[in-house]
Design a protein around this motif. Structure first.
Motif, mmCIF file in Angstrom:
data_model
loop_
_atom_site.group_PDB
_atom_site.id
_atom_site.type_symbol
_atom_site.label_atom_id
_atom_site.label_comp_id
_atom_site.label_asym_id
_atom_site.label_seq_id
_atom_site.Cartn_x
_atom_site.Cartn_y
_atom_site.Cartn_z
ATOM 1 N N THR A 137 -35.270 99.269 -10.722
ATOM 2 C CA THR A 137 -36.165 99.739 -9.678
ATOM 3 C C THR A 137 -35.965 101.225 -9.428
ATOM 4 O OG1 THR A 137 -36.925 99.216 -7.437
ATOM 5 C CG2 THR A 137 -34.575 99.257 -7.772
ATOM 6 N N GLU A 138 -36.694 101.765 -8.462
ATOM 7 C CA GLU A 138 -36.508 103.141 -8.014
ATOM 8 C C GLU A 138 -36.299 103.128 -6.513
ATOM 9 O OE1 GLU A 138 -39.176 106.259 -9.368
ATOM 10 O OE2 GLU A 138 -39.842 104.936 -10.974
ATOM 11 N N PHE A 139 -35.225 103.816 -6.069
ATOM 12 C CA PHE A 139 -34.951 103.874 -4.638
ATOM 13 C C PHE A 139 -34.154 105.118 -4.300
ATOM 14 C CE2 PHE A 139 -31.306 101.805 -6.481
ATOM 15 C CZ PHE A 139 -30.217 102.196 -5.726
ATOM 16 N N ASN A 140 -34.203 105.497 -3.034
ATOM 17 C CA ASN A 140 -33.403 106.601 -2.525
ATOM 18 C C ASN A 140 -32.361 106.016 -1.583
ATOM 19 O OD1 ASN A 140 -33.416 109.724 -2.398
ATOM 20 N ND2 ASN A 140 -33.064 109.083 -0.292
ATOM 21 N N PHE A 141 -31.132 106.515 -1.678
ATOM 22 C CA PHE A 141 -30.034 106.016 -0.851
ATOM 23 C C PHE A 141 -29.323 107.214 -0.255
ATOM 24 C CE2 PHE A 141 -25.991 103.090 -1.052
ATOM 25 C CZ PHE A 141 -25.972 103.023 0.334
ATOM 26 N N SER A 142 -29.269 107.251 1.065
ATOM 27 C CA SER A 142 -28.556 108.308 1.772
ATOM 28 C C SER A 142 -27.434 107.656 2.559
ATOM 29 C CB SER A 142 -29.516 109.041 2.718
ATOM 30 O OG SER A 142 -28.823 110.024 3.443
ATOM 31 N N ALA A 143 -26.192 107.996 2.228
ATOM 32 C CA ALA A 143 -25.024 107.378 2.853
ATOM 33 C C ALA A 143 -24.156 108.462 3.470
ATOM 34 C CB ALA A 143 -24.223 106.599 1.818
ATOM 35 N N SER A 144 -24.046 108.444 4.800
ATOM 36 C CA SER A 144 -23.190 109.406 5.485
ATOM 37 C C SER A 144 -22.387 108.674 6.547
ATOM 38 C CB SER A 144 -24.033 110.515 6.126
ATOM 39 O OG SER A 144 -24.772 110.004 7.213
ATOM 40 N N ASP A 145 -21.497 109.385 7.210
ATOM 41 C CA ASP A 145 -20.695 108.775 8.270
ATOM 42 C C ASP A 145 -21.560 108.350 9.452
ATOM 43 O OD1 ASP A 145 -18.387 109.132 6.817
ATOM 44 O OD2 ASP A 145 -17.858 111.017 7.810
ATOM 45 N N GLU A 146 -22.645 109.084 9.718
ATOM 46 C CA GLU A 146 -23.493 108.796 10.869
ATOM 47 C C GLU A 146 -24.457 107.641 10.627
ATOM 48 O OE1 GLU A 146 -23.612 112.214 9.590
ATOM 49 O OE2 GLU A 146 -21.745 112.412 10.693
ATOM 50 N N SER A 147 -25.083 107.609 9.458
ATOM 51 C CA SER A 147 -26.060 106.556 9.171
ATOM 52 C C SER A 147 -26.239 106.407 7.668
ATOM 53 C CB SER A 147 -27.409 106.870 9.825
ATOM 54 O OG SER A 147 -28.019 107.972 9.188
ATOM 55 N N SER A 148 -26.810 105.279 7.279
ATOM 56 C CA SER A 148 -27.157 105.031 5.888
ATOM 57 C C SER A 148 -28.604 104.568 5.855
ATOM 58 C CB SER A 148 -26.255 103.959 5.282
ATOM 59 O OG SER A 148 -24.921 104.398 5.252
ATOM 60 N N VAL A 149 -29.378 105.100 4.894
ATOM 61 C CA VAL A 149 -30.798 104.769 4.801
ATOM 62 C C VAL A 149 -31.142 104.478 3.350
ATOM 63 C CG1 VAL A 149 -33.157 105.583 5.192
ATOM 64 C CG2 VAL A 149 -31.336 106.283 6.757
ATOM 65 N N VAL A 150 -31.870 103.375 3.122
ATOM 66 C CA VAL A 150 -32.373 103.033 1.798
ATOM 67 C C VAL A 150 -33.889 103.001 1.877
ATOM 68 C CG1 VAL A 150 -32.449 101.298 -0.025
ATOM 69 C CG2 VAL A 150 -30.332 101.651 1.267
ATOM 70 N N THR A 151 -34.550 103.723 0.964
ATOM 71 C CA THR A 151 -36.003 103.732 0.874
ATOM 72 C C THR A 151 -36.381 103.241 -0.509
ATOM 73 O OG1 THR A 151 -36.050 105.664 2.326
ATOM 74 C CG2 THR A 151 -38.080 105.144 1.106
ATOM 75 N N LEU A 152 -37.180 102.175 -0.572
ATOM 76 C CA LEU A 152 -37.549 101.581 -1.854
ATOM 77 C C LEU A 152 -38.889 102.117 -2.328
ATOM 78 C CD1 LEU A 152 -36.847 99.538 -4.058
ATOM 79 C CD2 LEU A 152 -38.082 97.829 -2.729
ATOM 80 N N VAL A 153 -38.943 102.571 -3.584
ATOM 81 C CA VAL A 153 -40.165 103.077 -4.188
ATOM 82 C C VAL A 153 -40.849 101.972 -4.981
ATOM 83 C CG1 VAL A 153 -41.126 104.761 -5.802
ATOM 84 C CG2 VAL A 153 -39.269 105.422 -4.257
ATOM 85 N N SER A 154 -40.099 101.289 -5.861
ATOM 86 C CA SER A 154 -40.682 100.191 -6.647
ATOM 87 C C SER A 154 -39.626 99.133 -6.904
ATOM 88 C CB SER A 154 -41.241 100.716 -7.979
ATOM 89 O OG SER A 154 -40.193 101.172 -8.802
ATOM 90 N N GLY A 155 -40.078 97.923 -7.201
ATOM 91 C CA GLY A 155 -39.168 96.814 -7.463
ATOM 92 C C GLY A 155 -38.702 96.175 -6.169
ATOM 93 N N ASN A 156 -37.515 95.605 -6.174
ATOM 94 C CA ASN A 156 -36.905 94.992 -4.999
ATOM 95 C C ASN A 156 -35.433 95.340 -4.988
ATOM 96 O OD1 ASN A 156 -39.078 92.831 -6.037
ATOM 97 N ND2 ASN A 156 -39.014 92.830 -3.815
#
Length: 183
Positions: A137-156
């Motif tokens: 798949t394609e996704f963006n992952f931002s992992a820091s001490d304050e927060s973590s965010v995953v954004t999915l572009v395609s797939g699961n």
């Protein structure tokens, strides 16, 4: 997973730098002067940086690390065909070779992943607070001490937290971990 987390937690043996730093599984360091680096891990474990082969710099069973400072970026090509675009202020730790049943990397910071499909071997990106597992798949992952965010572009993708919460994302969905809760 434990060995990967331990490898990612190792203290860097070099002073902080404004250069992209690559540490091979053999313990050798390379600094990259340019603002963006193209790093490829070959199937035989050799690493090339900006099309220059660093022969014999990988040890089976070891871990490679890349540290990207402020204002720089790096594109990493893994031997399974997956690519990782590392944003500035990011680090990634990955084995010199993936096992026969799983593919794992450890991320601190932000990266955009294009994961090669391989139904036999899930691809898991670990961070201190959240894990993302995919098959291709394609996704963006931002992992820091304050927060973590995953954004999915395609797939699961399946997202798990260190607090035993989980969810499955579909394309164009995003999940954030804030104050211990998935939102």
């Amino acid at each position: 997973e434990q060995l990967l987390s331990e490898a990612a937690a190792d203290v860097w043996d070099v002073a902080p730098s404004d250069k992209i730093v690559v540490k091979t599984s053999a313990g050798k360091y390379y600094s990259v002067e340019s603002g963006q680096a193209e790093i490829t891990l070959e199937e035989d474990g050799c690493i090339s940086i900006n099309s220059v082969l660093m022969a014999g710099e990988s040890v089976a069973g070891g871990y490679n690390r890349i540290k990207v400072p402020r204002g720089k970026m790096a594109n990493l090509q893994l031997p399974d065909g997956s690519s990782v675009f590392l944003n500035s202020l990011s680090e990634i730790t990955f084995p010199s070779e993936f096992s026969d049943d799983e593919r794992m990397v450890y991320l601190s910071g932000e990266a955009y992943f294009t994961v090669a499909k391989d139904a036999r071997r899930p691809f898991t990106t670990f961070s201190d607070r959240m894990n993302v597992t995919v098959l291709g798949t394609e996704f963006n992952f931002s992992a820091s001490d304050e927060s973590s965010v995953v954004t999915l572009v395609s797939g699961n993708v399946k997202v798990d937290t260190d607090m035993s919460e989980s969810c499955i994302l579909n394309p164009s969905q995003q999940v954030a971990l804030q104050n211990g809760k998935l939102t």
